[in-house]
Design a protein around this motif. Structure first.
Motif, PDB file in Angstrom:
ATOM      1  N   LEU A   1       0.987  -1.349  -0.033  1.00 48.36           N
ATOM      2  CA  LEU A   1      -0.061  -0.019  -0.033  1.00 48.36           C
ATOM      3  C   LEU A   1       0.848   1.225  -0.178  1.00 48.36           C
ATOM      4  CD1 LEU A   1      -2.816  -0.832   2.469  1.00 48.36           C
ATOM      5  CD2 LEU A   1      -3.053  -0.387   0.240  1.00 48.36           C
ATOM      6  N   THR A   2       2.080   1.100   0.752  1.00 48.33           N
ATOM      7  CA  THR A   2       2.873   2.407   0.818  1.00 48.33           C
ATOM      8  C   THR A   2       3.242   2.951  -0.773  1.00 48.33           C
ATOM      9  OG1 THR A   2       3.716   1.509   2.739  1.00 48.33           O
ATOM     10  CG2 THR A   2       4.948   3.204   1.714  1.00 48.33           C
ATOM     11  N   PHE A   3       3.678   1.668  -1.389  1.00 46.37           N
ATOM     12  CA  PHE A   3       3.980   1.959  -2.717  1.00 46.37           C
ATOM     13  C   PHE A   3       2.941   2.106  -4.087  1.00 46.37           C
ATOM     14  CE2 PHE A   3       7.607   0.551  -0.178  1.00 46.37           C
ATOM     15  CZ  PHE A   3       8.679   1.799  -0.153  1.00 46.37           C
ATOM     16  N   ALA A   4       1.728   1.940  -3.633  1.00 44.83           N
ATOM     17  CA  ALA A   4       0.732   2.064  -4.531  1.00 44.83           C
ATOM     18  C   ALA A   4       0.815   3.098  -5.469  1.00 44.83           C
ATOM     19  CB  ALA A   4      -0.621   1.709  -3.692  1.00 44.83           C
ATOM     20  N   GLY A   5       0.938   2.905  -6.393  1.00 43.61           N
ATOM     21  CA  GLY A   5       0.720   4.269  -7.289  1.00 43.61           C
ATOM     22  C   GLY A   5       2.303   4.842  -7.704  1.00 43.61           C
ATOM     23  N   GLU A   6       3.107   4.320  -6.991  1.00 48.33           N
ATOM     24  CA  GLU A   6       4.555   4.955  -7.496  1.00 48.33           C
ATOM     25  C   GLU A   6       5.295   4.257  -8.581  1.00 48.33           C
ATOM     26  OE1 GLU A   6       7.190   4.820  -4.057  1.00 48.33           O
ATOM     27  OE2 GLU A   6       5.966   6.109  -2.699  1.00 48.33           O
ATOM     28  N   ALA A   7       5.916   4.968  -9.285  1.00 49.48           N
ATOM     29  CA  ALA A   7       6.704   4.138 -10.325  1.00 49.48           C
ATOM     30  C   ALA A   7       7.674   3.082  -9.708  1.00 49.48           C
ATOM     31  CB  ALA A   7       7.624   5.251 -11.338  1.00 49.48           C
ATOM     32  N   MET A   8       7.765   2.003  -9.878  1.00 46.42           N
ATOM     33  CA  MET A   8       8.597   1.047  -9.194  1.00 46.42           C
ATOM     34  C   MET A   8       9.850   0.751  -9.959  1.00 46.42           C
ATOM     35  SD  MET A   8       7.076   0.205  -6.347  1.00 46.42           S
ATOM     36  CE  MET A   8       7.761  -1.093  -5.754  1.00 46.42           C
ATOM     37  N   ALA A   9      11.163   0.468  -9.588  1.00 44.74           N
ATOM     38  CA  ALA A   9      12.278   0.375  -9.993  1.00 44.74           C
ATOM     39  C   ALA A   9      12.365  -1.108 -10.315  1.00 44.74           C
ATOM     40  CB  ALA A   9      13.478   0.461  -9.146  1.00 44.74           C
ATOM     41  N   ASP A  10      13.173  -1.803 -11.147  1.00 42.49           N
ATOM     42  CA  ASP A  10      13.251  -3.090 -11.643  1.00 42.49           C
ATOM     43  C   ASP A  10      13.359  -3.847 -10.190  1.00 42.49           C
ATOM     44  OD1 ASP A  10      13.013  -2.303 -14.292  1.00 42.49           O
ATOM     45  OD2 ASP A  10      15.070  -2.759 -14.681  1.00 42.49           O
ATOM     46  N   THR A  11      14.043  -3.410  -9.417  1.00 40.04           N
ATOM     47  CA  THR A  11      14.290  -4.155  -7.875  1.00 40.04           C
ATOM     48  C   THR A  11      13.973  -3.202  -6.940  1.00 40.04           C
ATOM     49  OG1 THR A  11      15.915  -5.702  -9.091  1.00 40.04           O
ATOM     50  CG2 THR A  11      15.791  -5.641  -6.704  1.00 40.04           C
ATOM     51  N   THR A  12      13.239  -3.564  -6.153  1.00 32.79           N
ATOM     52  CA  THR A  12      12.972  -2.333  -5.127  1.00 32.79           C
ATOM     53  C   THR A  12      13.263  -3.034  -3.611  1.00 32.79           C
ATOM     54  OG1 THR A  12      11.604  -1.167  -6.259  1.00 32.79           O
ATOM     55  CG2 THR A  12      11.557  -0.944  -3.955  1.00 32.79           C
TER      56      THR A  12
ATOM     57  N   GLU B   1      22.080   5.270  -7.625  1.00 37.64           N
ATOM     58  CA  GLU B   1      22.835   6.189  -8.684  1.00 37.64           C
ATOM     59  C   GLU B   1      23.630   4.935  -9.539  1.00 37.64           C
ATOM     60  OE1 GLU B   1      25.788   8.523  -6.571  1.00 37.64           O
ATOM     61  OE2 GLU B   1      24.351   9.977  -6.239  1.00 37.64           O
ATOM     62  N   LYS B   2      24.030   4.021  -9.088  1.00 35.96           N
ATOM     63  CA  LYS B   2      24.919   2.997  -9.859  1.00 35.96           C
ATOM     64  C   LYS B   2      24.248   2.096 -10.861  1.00 35.96           C
ATOM     65  CE  LYS B   2      28.792   2.275  -6.611  1.00 35.96           C
ATOM     66  NZ  LYS B   2      29.601   1.359  -5.789  1.00 35.96           N
ATOM     67  N   SER B   3      22.814   2.000 -10.476  1.00 35.20           N
ATOM     68  CA  SER B   3      21.913   1.280 -11.224  1.00 35.20           C
ATOM     69  C   SER B   3      21.133   2.151 -12.119  1.00 35.20           C
ATOM     70  CB  SER B   3      21.140   0.308 -10.036  1.00 35.20           C
ATOM     71  OG  SER B   3      20.215   1.265  -9.620  1.00 35.20           O
ATOM     72  N   GLY B   4      21.319   3.455 -12.150  1.00 34.75           N
ATOM     73  CA  GLY B   4      20.701   4.198 -13.093  1.00 34.75           C
ATOM     74  C   GLY B   4      18.831   4.369 -12.476  1.00 34.75           C
ATOM     75  N   GLY B   5      18.705   4.053 -11.206  1.00 35.10           N
ATOM     76  CA  GLY B   5      17.328   3.935 -10.731  1.00 35.10           C
ATOM     77  C   GLY B   5      16.516   2.737 -10.821  1.00 35.10           C
ATOM     78  N   LYS B   6      17.215   1.583 -11.458  1.00 40.28           N
ATOM     79  CA  LYS B   6      16.786   0.515 -11.665  1.00 40.28           C
ATOM     80  C   LYS B   6      16.766  -0.641 -10.432  1.00 40.28           C
ATOM     81  CE  LYS B   6      17.778   0.164 -16.615  1.00 40.28           C
ATOM     82  NZ  LYS B   6      18.328  -0.552 -17.584  1.00 40.28           N
TER      83      LYS B   6
END
Length: 336
Positions: free
Chosen positions: A16-27, A52-57
């Motif tokens: 629920l906390t992350f509902a609606g957020e753009a998710m990274a490939d791995t969070t 930074e190192k993953s470019g946000g992924k």
């Protein structure tokens, strides 16, 4: 034993906390308590570097205030995969992580945070320690190095060891056992509960590192602070859920592990800023500094160091933990 319903609730809460957020490939979600402070700065830097190192992924989301789990239950949450990363302190549940409690023995002789990092990493790398934490599906990543603890309290300031006789003190792990040797009555309330415990008189004093006295505001109500008892410290690792770690790609693993040294360097720099604040806060609050004579410190060490070590080794060996081997590794590492 953690019930399935608790796990379900936690995971649902995270979702629920992350509902609606753009998710990274791995969070990954990391469970912390309290607020951002020197004690968590390596986690802040690690999160920043991984992003930074993953470019946000690959992102590590930090959750403060025990939002995902109580601080005493972070290891339980890791064991069931309720979150991927967490910080915990060994003294909160010694039976759950007996191997790393060797790092909390009194008067080990650690004098710098750099030594604390080196020593922690040596113990974390020992096969017995890794097997111990694997019972909780936990992979040790890095320590949260802290300086020697000292005591802040209310009432009449102690001037000798005898003044601790009967004193109720918030002290966990080996530090609590050390004070018990001189007649104090240790309690293991969590850091988040320390202020209320001191204010209400549940305890007369609190043993903390400087950052915690500041962060949890015990120094706002204390009347005195011991400057040089230095009985030891607590060990608070950062761990990852093993299954989550193994599911990372090789690139993600490299990003995570290669970021740890820089995260710890950042931590050391930030902790240095604590001491810049410490003196002025003591002066502003009118805190009496209590300097113990060397004879009293020597007596404290004699009462607590060898007896604490011997009792710990005997207890560990009885449980099938290589206590003598782990303690010998501490001595060897400190002498290198």
């Amino acid at each position: 034993m953690i019930r399935f319903s608790w796990k379900t609730a936690v995971i649902a809460g995270v979702a629920l906390t992350f509902a609606g957020e753009a998710m990274a490939d791995t969070t990954w979600n990391a469970s912390l308590w309290g607020k951002r402070r020197a004690f968590t700065e390596h986690m802040e830097k690690l999160s920043e570097l991984v992003n930074e190192k993953s470019g946000g992924k690959f992102q590590i989301k930090l959750h403060y205030g025990a939002a995902l789990s109580k601080n005493r239950e972070n290891l339980d949450g890791i064991s069931i995969g309720a979150f991927e990363m967490a910080q915990f302190c060994a003294g909160y549940h010694r039976d759950k992580n007996p191997t790393i409690t060797v790092l909390e023995l009194p008067f080990l002789g650690v004098t710098t945070l750099e030594q604390e990092i080196k020593l922690s990493n040596a113990i974390y790398s020992h096969p017995a320690t890794q097997k111990d934490l694997a019972r909780w599906n936990a992979k040790l990543l890095m320590p949260s190095p802290m300086p020697q603890y000292n005591v802040a309290g209310t009432g009449t300031p102690p001037t000798s060891l005898s003044d601790f006789d009967g004193m109720r003190i918030r002290a966990t792990g080996g530090i609590g056992q050390a004070f018990k040797k001189v007649g104090a009555v240790p309690t293991s309330v969590t850091s988040s509960e320390a202020y209320n415990a001191l204010e209400s008189g549940v305890v007369d004093s609190v043993a903390f590192a400087p950052h915690a006295h500041l962060a949890f505001r015990t120094i706002d109500i204390a009347k005195w602070w011991t400057t040089n008892l230095n009985p030891g410290t607590v060990n608070c690792p950062i761990v990852a859920n093993i299954d989550s770690f193994e599911s990372l790609s090789d690139e993600e693993k490299d990003i995570l592990m290669s970021s740890i040294p820089e995260a710890l360097e950042h931590y050391l720099a930030k902790y240095g800023e604590v001491y810049e604040k410490w003196g002025p806060v003591l002066e502003k609050n009118g805190i009496k500094k209590v300097d113990f004579p060397q004879s009293e410190i020597d007596a404290f060490r004699k009462a607590a160091a060898a007896p604490g070590r011997d009792a710990w080794i005997k207890d560990m060996e009885a449980k099938g933990v290589p206590g003598q081997e782990l303690y010998d590794l501490v001595v060897k590492t400190l002498n290198e």
